[in-house]
Write a protein that holds these residues in place. Structure first.
Motif, PDB file in Angstrom:
ATOM      1  N   LYS A 137       0.283  -1.330   0.135  1.00 47.27           N
ATOM      2  CA  LYS A 137       0.052   0.197   0.381  1.00 47.27           C
ATOM      3  C   LYS A 137       0.754   1.505  -0.138  1.00 47.27           C
ATOM      4  O   LYS A 137       2.219   1.245   0.671  1.00 47.27           O
ATOM      5  N   ASN A 193       0.358   5.646   0.936  1.00 47.55           N
ATOM      6  CA  ASN A 193      -0.924   6.599   1.499  1.00 47.55           C
ATOM      7  C   ASN A 193      -0.422   8.239   0.944  1.00 47.55           C
ATOM      8  O   ASN A 193       0.678   8.438   0.688  1.00 47.55           O
ATOM      9  N   LEU A 206      -1.644  11.512   5.203  1.00 47.04           N
ATOM     10  CA  LEU A 206      -0.867  10.689   6.516  1.00 47.04           C
ATOM     11  C   LEU A 206      -1.463  11.328   7.310  1.00 47.04           C
ATOM     12  O   LEU A 206      -0.593  12.154   7.450  1.00 47.04           O
ATOM     13  N   GLY A 210      -2.298   4.340  23.774  1.00 42.12           N
ATOM     14  CA  GLY A 210      -1.054   4.767  23.516  1.00 42.12           C
ATOM     15  C   GLY A 210      -1.173   5.251  21.896  1.00 42.12           C
ATOM     16  O   GLY A 210       0.538   5.575  21.843  1.00 42.12           O
ATOM     17  N   PHE A 211      -2.246   4.605  20.793  1.00 43.58           N
ATOM     18  CA  PHE A 211      -2.008   4.704  20.005  1.00 43.58           C
ATOM     19  C   PHE A 211      -2.490   6.192  18.743  1.00 43.58           C
ATOM     20  O   PHE A 211      -2.757   6.740  20.605  1.00 43.58           O
ATOM     21  N   HIS A 212      -2.074   6.585  17.892  1.00 40.55           N
ATOM     22  CA  HIS A 212      -2.578   7.523  17.746  1.00 40.55           C
ATOM     23  C   HIS A 212      -3.676   7.949  16.368  1.00 40.55           C
ATOM     24  O   HIS A 212      -4.315   6.085  15.538  1.00 40.55           O
ATOM     25  N   MET A 218      -6.609   9.102   7.240  1.00 39.31           N
ATOM     26  CA  MET A 218      -5.839   7.520   6.037  1.00 39.31           C
ATOM     27  C   MET A 218      -6.086   8.197   4.543  1.00 39.31           C
ATOM     28  O   MET A 218      -7.339   7.209   4.809  1.00 39.31           O
ATOM     29  N   GLY A 242      -1.860  -5.804  13.090  1.00 36.23           N
ATOM     30  CA  GLY A 242      -1.666  -4.331  13.196  1.00 36.23           C
ATOM     31  C   GLY A 242      -2.286  -3.497  12.892  1.00 36.23           C
ATOM     32  O   GLY A 242      -3.635  -4.413  12.045  1.00 36.23           O
ATOM     33  N   SER A 243      -2.460  -2.699  12.809  1.00 36.46           N
ATOM     34  CA  SER A 243      -3.508  -1.064  12.565  1.00 36.46           C
ATOM     35  C   SER A 243      -3.563  -1.344  10.935  1.00 36.46           C
ATOM     36  O   SER A 243      -4.373  -1.025  10.465  1.00 36.46           O
ATOM     37  N   ASP A 244      -2.707  -1.484  10.073  1.00 38.31           N
ATOM     38  CA  ASP A 244      -2.695  -2.439   8.847  1.00 38.31           C
ATOM     39  C   ASP A 244      -3.233  -3.012   7.691  1.00 38.31           C
ATOM     40  O   ASP A 244      -3.654  -3.309   6.536  1.00 38.31           O
ATOM     41  N   ARG A 286      -7.160   3.310  14.665  1.00 32.78           N
ATOM     42  CA  ARG A 286      -5.826   3.603  14.544  1.00 32.78           C
ATOM     43  C   ARG A 286      -5.252   3.011  13.284  1.00 32.78           C
ATOM     44  O   ARG A 286      -4.403   2.917  13.188  1.00 32.78           O
ATOM     45  N   THR A 293       8.001   2.101  12.937  1.00 33.19           N
ATOM     46  CA  THR A 293       7.212   3.004  12.884  1.00 33.19           C
ATOM     47  C   THR A 293       6.813   3.538  14.281  1.00 33.19           C
ATOM     48  O   THR A 293       6.005   4.091  14.658  1.00 33.19           O
ATOM     49  N   ALA A 294       7.154   2.823  15.039  1.00 33.58           N
ATOM     50  CA  ALA A 294       6.688   2.467  17.084  1.00 33.58           C
ATOM     51  C   ALA A 294       7.112   4.801  16.893  1.00 33.58           C
ATOM     52  O   ALA A 294       6.946   4.519  17.612  1.00 33.58           O
ATOM     53  N   TYR A 347       6.305   7.648  15.782  1.00 32.04           N
ATOM     54  CA  TYR A 347       4.949   7.905  16.022  1.00 32.04           C
ATOM     55  C   TYR A 347       5.972   8.645  17.538  1.00 32.04           C
ATOM     56  O   TYR A 347       4.561   9.512  18.014  1.00 32.04           O
ATOM     57  N   SER A 354       5.075   5.360   7.662  1.00 33.01           N
ATOM     58  CA  SER A 354       6.507   5.862   8.345  1.00 33.01           C
ATOM     59  C   SER A 354       8.213   6.047   7.592  1.00 33.01           C
ATOM     60  O   SER A 354       8.697   6.474   8.171  1.00 33.01           O
TER      61      SER A 354
END
Ligand SMILES: C[C@](O)(CO)[C@H](O)COP(=O)(O)OP(=O)(O)OC[C@H]1O[C@@H](n2ccc(N)nc2=O)[C@H](O)[C@@H]1O
Ligand SMILES: Nc1ncnc2c1ncn2[C@@H]1O[C@H](COP(=O)(O)OP(=O)(O)OP(=O)(O)O)[C@@H](O)[C@H]1O
Length: 289
Positions: free
Chosen positions: A10, A12, A15, A24-26, A30, A134-136, A151, A177-178, A181, A248
């Motif tokens: 993918k 983005n 974003l 803790g996530f944002h 996107m 995972g978020s994606d 998220r 990625t972590a 962020y 990221s």
């Protein structure tokens, strides 16, 4: 029994990060789209009741750290499947590149095992299970073009983005990625106009799409790895219609309409980038059959 599944990368197109959440996530907004650069996953039923990962890429773990393993494990546990599977991953998507390679492998395993293990799950159910990995992953279960919120796991389908070439250039570095962020300074963000991007996509307005690309994580990765910003500048100078870092990072992509210009940019970048690809967007969602 054997099944081959494609796991596309993918990018983005935009974003945005709205705020940091209690967990803790944002909270993100996107616009994502799948492209014609894909890992190939082979799923084979095996006698032994185990999940086996086979990959010849030294950057890809072959145990429970692999997102493809986690996808198979989740399905196996939840639906009490007592059959084994060997998952062979032919890695084409660069690793830790901002292209959701691992997430897409996990999504392909969810779609494939749903078929191979005859689980009868809907694509929405698979996407929900994917969000646990995972978020994606949810987006990767669907593919196509979409607005991702929450998220990243809440997916609203959009029409295919206007067609063009996507030139991808990845420098020889991986990005966490972590970490990106974590370093993001929310009070310093210039937010992209997500609504305008959606409108441009809905109107098939290529120039609009080009003018509304934006990624608030760019500055963080640029400050950690200035070579990523240099690639972006180069790609602009070579004449791409729009240039942005994906996710990221560190992969930078350019949108280009004309074939001849695509060729010129591709050749120009090959000299000083680790990996360069010229591909098309896929446009369509995956189908479950
Ligand atoms: C950068 C993107 O790839 C853009 O599509 C995604 O937002 C990240 O997706 P991903 O790699 O699937 O992310 P995850 O594996 O769920 O999370 C990795 C780490 O990134 C951070 N993370 C991720 C997503 C999000 N909305 N907020 C976050 O803060 C968290 O620290 C998390 O521990
Ligand atoms: N199937 C997989 N393919 C690649 N990497 C994997 C896989 N499973 C786990 N990983 C681990 O995940 C890390 C990140 O790899 P990945 O290619 O998924 O990153 P990414 O493209 O930046 O992801 P995203 O864009 O979703 O943030 C790798 O360093 C690797 O150790």
């Amino acid at each position: 029994m054997k099944l081959l599944v494609k796991a596309p990368a993918k990018i983005n197109l935009s974003l945005d990060v709205l705020h940091k959440r209690e967990d803790g996530f944002h909270e993100v907004e996107m616009i994502m789209t799948t492209i014609d650069l894909a890992d190939r996953i082979e799923l084979q039923l095996i006698e032994k009741d185990e999940i086996k990962i086979i990959s010849h890429n030294r950057f890809v773990p072959d145990d429970q750290r692999n997102l493809a393993y986690q996808a198979a494990y989740l399905l196996k546990e939840r639906f009490k499947v007592n059959k084994g599977v060997a998952i062979t991953i032919e890695k084409i998507i660069p690793v830790a590149a901002g292209l959701a390679g691992g997430s897409s492998d996990a999504a392909a395993v969810l779609r494939g095992l749903n078929q191979l293990w005859d689980l009868g799950l809907t694509i929405d159910e698979l996407a929900e299970i994917g969000a646990e990995i995972g978020s994606d992953v949810s987006f990767c279960v669907y593919g196509g073009t979409a607005l991702a919120t929450g998220r990243g796991e809440i997916i609203e389908e959009l029409p295919a983005a206007p067609t063009c070439w996507i030139i991808l250039a990845k420098p020889f570095i991986g990005v966490s990625t972590a970490d990106v962020y974590r370093r993001l300074q929310l009070n310093r963000i210039t937010h992209p106009n997500t609504r305008a991007m959606i409108e441009a996509i809905e109107n098939g307005d290529y120039e609009g799409v080009c003018s509304y690309v934006g990624n608030v994580l760019e500055d963080v990765t640029f400050s950690l790895h200035p070579e990523v910003a240099q690639i972006k500048d180069q790609m602009k100078r070579f004449g791409a219609d729009a240039v942005l870092m994906s996710g990221s990072g560190p992969t930078v992509f350019g949108l280009v309409h004309h074939d001849s210009r695509m060729q010129r940019i591709y050749n120009g970048l090959r000299g000083f980038c680790d990996q360069v690809f010229a591909v098309r967007m896929l446009g369509e969602r995956h189908k479950l059959d």
